[in-house]
Design a protein around this motif. Structure first.
Motif, mmCIF file in Angstrom:
data_model
loop_
_atom_site.group_PDB
_atom_site.id
_atom_site.type_symbol
_atom_site.label_atom_id
_atom_site.label_comp_id
_atom_site.label_asym_id
_atom_site.label_seq_id
_atom_site.Cartn_x
_atom_site.Cartn_y
_atom_site.Cartn_z
ATOM 1 N N VAL A 246 83.477 33.888 -8.696
ATOM 2 C CA VAL A 246 82.874 35.174 -9.013
ATOM 3 C C VAL A 246 83.670 35.882 -10.111
ATOM 4 N N SER A 247 84.992 35.883 -9.978
ATOM 5 C CA SER A 247 85.832 36.511 -10.989
ATOM 6 C C SER A 247 85.635 35.863 -12.362
ATOM 7 N N TYR A 248 85.595 34.543 -12.379
ATOM 8 C CA TYR A 248 85.436 33.812 -13.638
ATOM 9 C C TYR A 248 84.056 34.072 -14.256
ATOM 10 N N LEU A 249 83.008 33.996 -13.438
ATOM 11 C CA LEU A 249 81.643 34.110 -13.954
ATOM 12 C C LEU A 249 81.320 35.518 -14.428
ATOM 13 N N VAL A 314 80.850 23.677 -0.832
ATOM 14 C CA VAL A 314 81.294 24.934 -1.438
ATOM 15 C C VAL A 314 82.327 24.682 -2.540
ATOM 16 N N VAL A 315 83.342 23.878 -2.245
ATOM 17 C CA VAL A 315 84.393 23.681 -3.254
ATOM 18 C C VAL A 315 83.881 22.864 -4.440
ATOM 19 N N HIS A 316 82.921 21.984 -4.216
ATOM 20 C CA HIS A 316 82.335 21.242 -5.335
ATOM 21 C C HIS A 316 81.490 22.159 -6.217
ATOM 22 N N ARG A 317 80.693 23.037 -5.594
ATOM 23 C CA ARG A 317 79.871 23.946 -6.397
ATOM 24 C C ARG A 317 80.729 24.906 -7.209
ATOM 25 N N THR A 318 81.759 25.454 -6.583
ATOM 26 C CA THR A 318 82.593 26.407 -7.321
ATOM 27 C C THR A 318 83.346 25.714 -8.452
ATOM 28 N N GLN A 319 83.731 24.482 -8.245
ATOM 29 C CA GLN A 319 84.345 23.714 -9.331
ATOM 30 C C GLN A 319 83.335 23.503 -10.456
ATOM 31 N N HIS A 320 82.092 23.202 -10.095
ATOM 32 C CA HIS A 320 81.056 22.897 -11.080
ATOM 33 C C HIS A 320 80.749 24.097 -11.968
ATOM 34 N N VAL A 321 80.661 25.295 -11.373
ATOM 35 C CA VAL A 321 80.281 26.463 -12.177
ATOM 36 C C VAL A 321 81.411 26.899 -13.113
ATOM 37 N N ALA A 323 82.695 24.752 -15.075
ATOM 38 C CA ALA A 323 82.507 23.827 -16.202
ATOM 39 C C ALA A 323 83.822 23.147 -16.567
ATOM 40 N N GLY A 324 84.116 23.023 -17.850
ATOM 41 C CA GLY A 324 85.281 22.254 -18.287
ATOM 42 C C GLY A 324 86.602 22.793 -17.793
ATOM 43 N N ILE A 325 86.722 24.116 -17.673
ATOM 44 C CA ILE A 325 87.996 24.681 -17.248
ATOM 45 C C ILE A 325 88.300 24.327 -15.790
ATOM 46 N N GLY A 326 87.274 23.950 -15.048
ATOM 47 C CA GLY A 326 87.478 23.607 -13.646
ATOM 48 C C GLY A 326 88.315 22.363 -13.428
ATOM 49 N N VAL A 327 88.364 21.486 -14.432
ATOM 50 C CA VAL A 327 89.148 20.258 -14.279
ATOM 51 C C VAL A 327 90.549 20.408 -14.841
ATOM 52 N N ASP A 328 90.888 21.577 -15.358
ATOM 53 C CA ASP A 328 92.225 21.844 -15.878
ATOM 54 C C ASP A 328 93.156 22.138 -14.705
ATOM 55 N N ILE A 329 94.142 21.272 -14.477
ATOM 56 C CA ILE A 329 95.009 21.452 -13.308
ATOM 57 C C ILE A 329 95.954 22.640 -13.447
ATOM 58 N N TYR A 331 94.637 25.520 -14.116
ATOM 59 C CA TYR A 331 93.770 26.604 -13.668
ATOM 60 C C TYR A 331 93.652 26.526 -12.145
ATOM 61 N N PRO A 332 93.741 27.638 -11.431
ATOM 62 C CA PRO A 332 93.923 27.576 -9.971
ATOM 63 C C PRO A 332 92.754 27.032 -9.169
ATOM 64 N N VAL A 333 91.534 27.026 -9.712
ATOM 65 C CA VAL A 333 90.392 26.664 -8.866
ATOM 66 C C VAL A 333 90.462 25.217 -8.383
ATOM 67 N N HIS A 334 91.148 24.341 -9.123
ATOM 68 C CA HIS A 334 91.165 22.931 -8.713
ATOM 69 C C HIS A 334 91.858 22.738 -7.365
ATOM 70 N N ARG A 335 92.794 23.633 -7.017
ATOM 71 C CA ARG A 335 93.488 23.491 -5.729
ATOM 72 C C ARG A 335 92.526 23.663 -4.555
ATOM 73 N N TYR A 336 91.534 24.520 -4.739
ATOM 74 C CA TYR A 336 90.563 24.718 -3.667
ATOM 75 C C TYR A 336 89.736 23.451 -3.448
ATOM 76 N N LEU A 337 89.403 22.757 -4.515
ATOM 77 C CA LEU A 337 88.704 21.481 -4.370
ATOM 78 C C LEU A 337 89.577 20.481 -3.622
#
Length: 368
Positions: A246-249, A314-321, A323-329, A331-337
């Motif tokens: 939510v913060s990112y989007l 949930v963690v897959h969808r949030t990673q998906h939204v 986009a590319g920054i989601g796979v940057d280790i 960036y904190p969102v990858h830990r949730y995945l």
């Protein structure tokens, strides 16, 4: 059955949120992940000083004297911050000793654990798709009258820093829980890095000395609470992942509009909301039943299945939204995945949870 939190539970939630938010920022977690132990000792001491480690342990041993539901409130907040401390492992091991153990065992382990002075863990999983409540590891009495363990436990969390491991084993009369020194005689330990970058240990027992805590229904007691504790942790992980999204989007724009305003993105987060609500209602039903001593029926495997199945979505969808920054280790969102996938696979993945749920339903039909 009332799912509204009491004033005490709200106070625990708010205090835990303050501590985890203040002590488990991204930079701090990265620093802990670079250490040998991968455990945030500073955070652990802070939780101990605040009385949160012992919140669900008996007051006579220095705990808060509250119950299992309060522990789940605490674990949900840990999941929101993906904080690297062995909280559910230590508290449930100590709670089992307090419930079933001798006075000497309680004095040695429950009190110090409640104060955050030592770490404990549980060894419930084995190699292969076995039911954690039906262990293959065996315990036999020696000629001298002591208990000796033979077998293996897989991926025991935090065993490399634990004073004792609470191990489930088959006995000549059923099953039981035993305290084992992970560095003791007859124990071979092999440390491995988990999906979350934490350390878990494969333990092999070759006539390893062990202290009996209890036989009878103690293994089922512990397995049920471990499964619901994982569901609480996963509920927090999912909520934390959605908050990151939510913060990112809201802050990222495309074509002059915030990404959050796009319909496809809204649909993804709406699906996350549905899964999180299902995870929460099944979690708190199971936690309430266990905490009040009621028969949980099928509530435990239902909560565990939703945590595994819905939590991963949930963690897959949030990673998906992201986009590319989601796979940057960095960036904190990858830990949730990573945490979501690890929790989902602990004590059996979603398929195993459904199989066990089916077995329980079949048993109920036979009984009726």
């Amino acid at each position: 059955m009332d799912f509204a939190f009491t004033e005490e539970q709200i106070a625990i939630r708010d205090l835990a949120a303050d501590i985890f938010t203040g002590k488990s920022g991204t930079d701090r977690i990265k620093a802990v992940e670079a250490t040998e132990d991968r455990v945030d000792r500073e955070l652990w001491r802070e939780l101990g000083r605040a009385g949160l480690v012992g919140i669900a342990l008996p007051a006579e041993y220095g705990g808060g004297g509250l119950g299992f539901t309060e522990l789940c409130v605490l674990l949900e907040q840990q999941g929101r911050s993906v904080a690297p401390v062995p909280l559910w492992e230590t508290v449930l091991a100590a709670a089992a000793v307090a419930e079933f153990g001798t006075r000497e065992q309680c004095d040695s382990y429950v009190g110090p654990a409640a104060e955050g002075q030592l770490l404990l863990t549980v060894g419930l999983e084995e190699f292969g798709p076995a039911d954690p409540a039906a262990p293959g590891t065996s315990a036999q009495r020696s000629e001298a009258g002591t208990w000796l363990l033979t077998g293996a436990k897989a991926a025991v969390p935090a065993a490399h820093v634990a004073t004792r491991v609470l191990v489930s084993a088959a006995t000549p009369t059923g099953t039981g829980l035993f305290l084992v020194d992970p560095a003791g005689a007859g124990v071979q330990a092999e440390n491995n890095e988990t999906t979350t970058r934490a350390i878990a240990t494969n333990l092999t027992f070759d006539a390893a000395p062990a202290d009996l805590v209890a036989e009878g229904g103690s293994v089922r007691w512990l397995v049920d609470r471990a499964q619901v504790a994982l569901a609480a942790l996963q509920a927090g992980v999912g909520a934390g992942a959605v908050a990151q999204a939510v913060s990112y989007l809201n802050g990222r724009k495309q074509f002059g509009r915030p990404l959050a305003s796009f319909q496809a993105v809204g649909h993804q987060l709406a699906d996350c909301y549905i899964d999180l609500e299902a995870m929460r209602v099944t979690l708190w039903q199971a936690a309430w039943l266990l905490g009040t001593g009621e028969d949980p029926g099928t509530a435990v495997p239902v909560a565990k299945w939703w945590a595994a199945d819905g939590g991963q979505r949930v963690v897959h969808r949030t990673q998906h939204v992201h986009a590319g920054i989601g796979v940057d280790i960095d960036y904190p969102v990858h830990r949730y995945l990573l945490w979501g996938k690890q929790i989902a696979a602990t004590l059996g993945a979603a398929g195993a949870d459904l199989a066990r749920l089916g077995d329980r339903l079949a048993d109920q039909e036979v009984t009726v």
